[in-house]
Design an enzyme around this catalytic site. Structure first.
Site, mmCIF file in Angstrom:
data_model
loop_
_atom_site.group_PDB
_atom_site.id
_atom_site.type_symbol
_atom_site.label_atom_id
_atom_site.label_comp_id
_atom_site.label_asym_id
_atom_site.label_seq_id
_atom_site.Cartn_x
_atom_site.Cartn_y
_atom_site.Cartn_z
ATOM 1 N N ASN A 188 6.521 5.950 -6.764
ATOM 2 C CA ASN A 188 5.508 6.219 -5.747
ATOM 3 C C ASN A 188 5.943 5.631 -4.408
ATOM 4 O OD1 ASN A 188 3.464 4.077 -4.499
ATOM 5 N ND2 ASN A 188 4.158 3.268 -6.488
ATOM 6 N N PHE A 192 0.108 2.051 0.839
ATOM 7 C CA PHE A 192 -1.198 1.424 1.119
ATOM 8 C C PHE A 192 -2.189 2.408 1.745
ATOM 9 C CE2 PHE A 192 0.414 -3.261 1.702
ATOM 10 C CZ PHE A 192 0.624 -3.343 0.343
ATOM 11 N N SER A 275 5.080 -4.744 -1.721
ATOM 12 C CA SER A 275 5.206 -3.289 -1.808
ATOM 13 C C SER A 275 6.453 -2.848 -1.042
ATOM 14 C CB SER A 275 3.976 -2.603 -1.211
ATOM 15 O OG SER A 275 4.200 -1.210 -1.074
ATOM 16 N N ASN A 277 6.886 0.075 0.138
ATOM 17 C CA ASN A 277 6.538 1.267 0.908
ATOM 18 C C ASN A 277 5.901 0.975 2.258
ATOM 19 O OD1 ASN A 277 7.370 2.986 -1.302
ATOM 20 N ND2 ASN A 277 5.489 2.362 -2.332
ATOM 21 N N THR A 278 5.813 -0.304 2.632
ATOM 22 C CA THR A 278 5.331 -0.699 3.957
ATOM 23 C C THR A 278 6.471 -1.414 4.662
ATOM 24 O OG1 THR A 278 3.035 -0.922 3.199
ATOM 25 C CG2 THR A 278 3.643 -2.070 5.230
ATOM 26 N N LYS A 317 1.552 -11.657 -4.964
ATOM 27 C CA LYS A 317 2.283 -10.695 -5.789
ATOM 28 C C LYS A 317 3.677 -10.511 -5.216
ATOM 29 C CE LYS A 317 1.806 -6.199 -8.047
ATOM 30 N NZ LYS A 317 0.869 -5.093 -8.339
ATOM 31 N N ASN A 346 5.856 -6.473 -8.698
ATOM 32 C CA ASN A 346 5.551 -5.169 -8.124
ATOM 33 C C ASN A 346 6.610 -4.157 -8.585
ATOM 34 O OD1 ASN A 346 4.426 -3.167 -6.332
ATOM 35 N ND2 ASN A 346 3.775 -4.822 -4.989
#
Length: 458
Positions: A188, A192, A275, A277-278, A317, A346
């Site tokens: 994925n 966020f 994450s 993805n940021t 996390k 994560n």
């Protein structure tokens, strides 16, 4: 009881379907029905949605007949097993559409509700909160706190919502979720996507008020011990995972806003700095950056007024893609600042050999599921050793069975979380994992789950 519940479920389901499919003007023109002959109905088109609805209705009707002849516990087990019939229909849908349907079903109560008590050896107390079992749902499934009650009702010991950002944001462009079915994995790059803290706070406030009202009405029939079980969200524990906005230049300010708005509803809080993805988010895992961030968030939490229970525990996390030096730095910060816990881990940006031949593996984003299990479990064990077992750890990454959960616990996890396996396996996986975990504990002579924590590190 089970028969009455099934009849009520069937009645509510039919009424909802009637309300959704009847023409808007039907109520206005019912008096002219005799004058206007009915139109010949069209042959129905069996869309994926229609098949899903028909399968669900069939299960409800069959369940009603079955419920009249069995006790509630047996009927409850049948309902969970029956979800295995419906679950394959989700695989026919786009991954994000399937995800939205799953959240919507849980939010509307169209999922089984666990009525059977958890095995006593799975119960434990962490941070002064009683967990009926150590199996939780990881952040990312219910990002906006739409289905907390339904998800906790499935039998999870705890559910973590989010990540929640201060300002609403749409996340990355679609498509952004990809299945690697044969490998039991998902990639994925959602980034966020969130409705923002105001919308989430409103939902949690309504749920909290409803729970308090239910608790008041049930006080006379509940023992004192039952009242203490669970947390602010009811019979289960609720975690709130906080994120930062993609365009924000002040990460600490974003997390502080989350604390001020949402901590009153949380049994624990999570700072998500991992994450992939940021852009730039994982840089916050550096020793100095993490120390400064945690200090500011702790100060924001501690300056608020709290009752006897005190403020919610604060966790961080972390990513699985960390060097030995990175782990040592994080452990040092966690111990020095008396962090309440760590979630390990994560998703990963790496692509293990087991997925490298899958064409989907070339998609950008974080990989979760079975291929992440060994890496995240080694990381978990290393962190348990570095923190000397002084900090509760939540093991996350690739759990798909009770044996997997048990290995995480032996590696140092006090609690564990699912996501990808739940997306593939559905509600039936939850009681299965709990039963298998109980068998693992009994097999190796552990009377409680707490006794097994860190067993492989001793």
């Amino acid at each position: 009881m089970a028969a009455r519940a099934s009849r009520k479920l069937l009645r509510d389901f039919v009424l909802r379907r009637t309300a959704c499919t009847a023409p808007i003007g039907a109520a206005r023109h019912c008096s002219s029905a005799a004058q206007n002959p009915p139109k010949i109905p069209k042959i129905p088109h069996f869309s994926k949605r229609g098949l899903f609805t028909a399968a669900t209705l069939g299960l409800v009707i069959a369940g009603g007949a079955y419920a009249s002849t069995v006790d509630e516990a047996t009927f409850c087990g049948w309902l969970f097993s029956a979800t295995k019939v419906v679950n394959p229909f989700f695989a026919l849908l786009d991954p994000e559409v399937a995800h939205r349907l799953g959240v919507s079903a849980a939010a509307r109560g169209w999922v089984p509700r666990e009525k059977r008590p958890d095995p006593p050896n799975l119960g434990l107390e962490v941070w002064g909160r009683k967990f009926s079992n150590p199996i939780g749902l990881a952040a990312g499934f219910d990002k906006n706190a739409e289905a907390v009650d339904g998800l906790l009702g499935l039998g999870f010991g705890f559910v973590e919502i989010g990540s929640v950002t201060p300002v609403p944001q749409e996340g990355n462009p679609k498509p952004r979720i990809f299945r690697l079915r044969d490998e039991g994995a998902i990639i994925n790059r959602c980034g966020f996507y969130s409705e923002g803290i105001i919308a989430v706070a409103k939902r949690l406030g309504i749920q909290h008020g409803k729970r308090m009202l239910d608790e008041t009405s049930n006080t006379s029939s509940s023992s004192a011990d039952e009242a203490k079980t669970g947390g602010k969200s009811g019979p289960g524990i609720l975690g709130v995972n906080l994120g930062k906005n993609k365009t924000s230049e002040d990460a600490a300010s974003d997390y502080v806003q989350g604390v001020h708005s949402l901590s009153q509803y949380a049994d624990y809080l999570v700072i998500n700095v991992s994450s992939p993805n940021t852009p730039g988010l994982r840089m916050l895992q550096g020793r100095k950056q993490l120390k400064d961030l945690v200090k500011k968030v702790q100060a924001a939490r501690d300056e608020m007024q709290w009752g006897e229970e005190g403020p919610p525990p604060l966790l961080v996390k972390i990513a699985p893609d960390l060097s030995k030096e990175d782990l040592e730095d994080i452990a040092a910060v966690a111990l020095a600042l008396r962090l309440d816990g760590l979630i390990i881990s994560n998703t990963t940006v790496s692509r293990p050999d087991s997925v490298s031949r899958n064409p989907v593996a070339s998609e950008a984003g974080g990989l979760s599921g079975k291929p992440l299990f060994e890496t995240s479990t080694r990381l978990l064990k290393d962190m348990y050793m570095l923190t000397r077992g002084k900090i509760p750890l939540i093991g996350c990454g690739g759990i798909s069975s009770g044996e997997d959960a048990y290995r995480k616990i032996r590696a140092g996890a006090t609690l564990v979380q699912l996501y990808t396996a739940f997306a593939y396996g559905g509600p039936a996986l939850i009681p299965q994992i709990k039963a298998e975990l109980t068998e693992c504990l009994e097999r190796d002579g552990f009377k409680t789950v707490v006794e097994a924590v860190g067993a492989d590190c001793r």
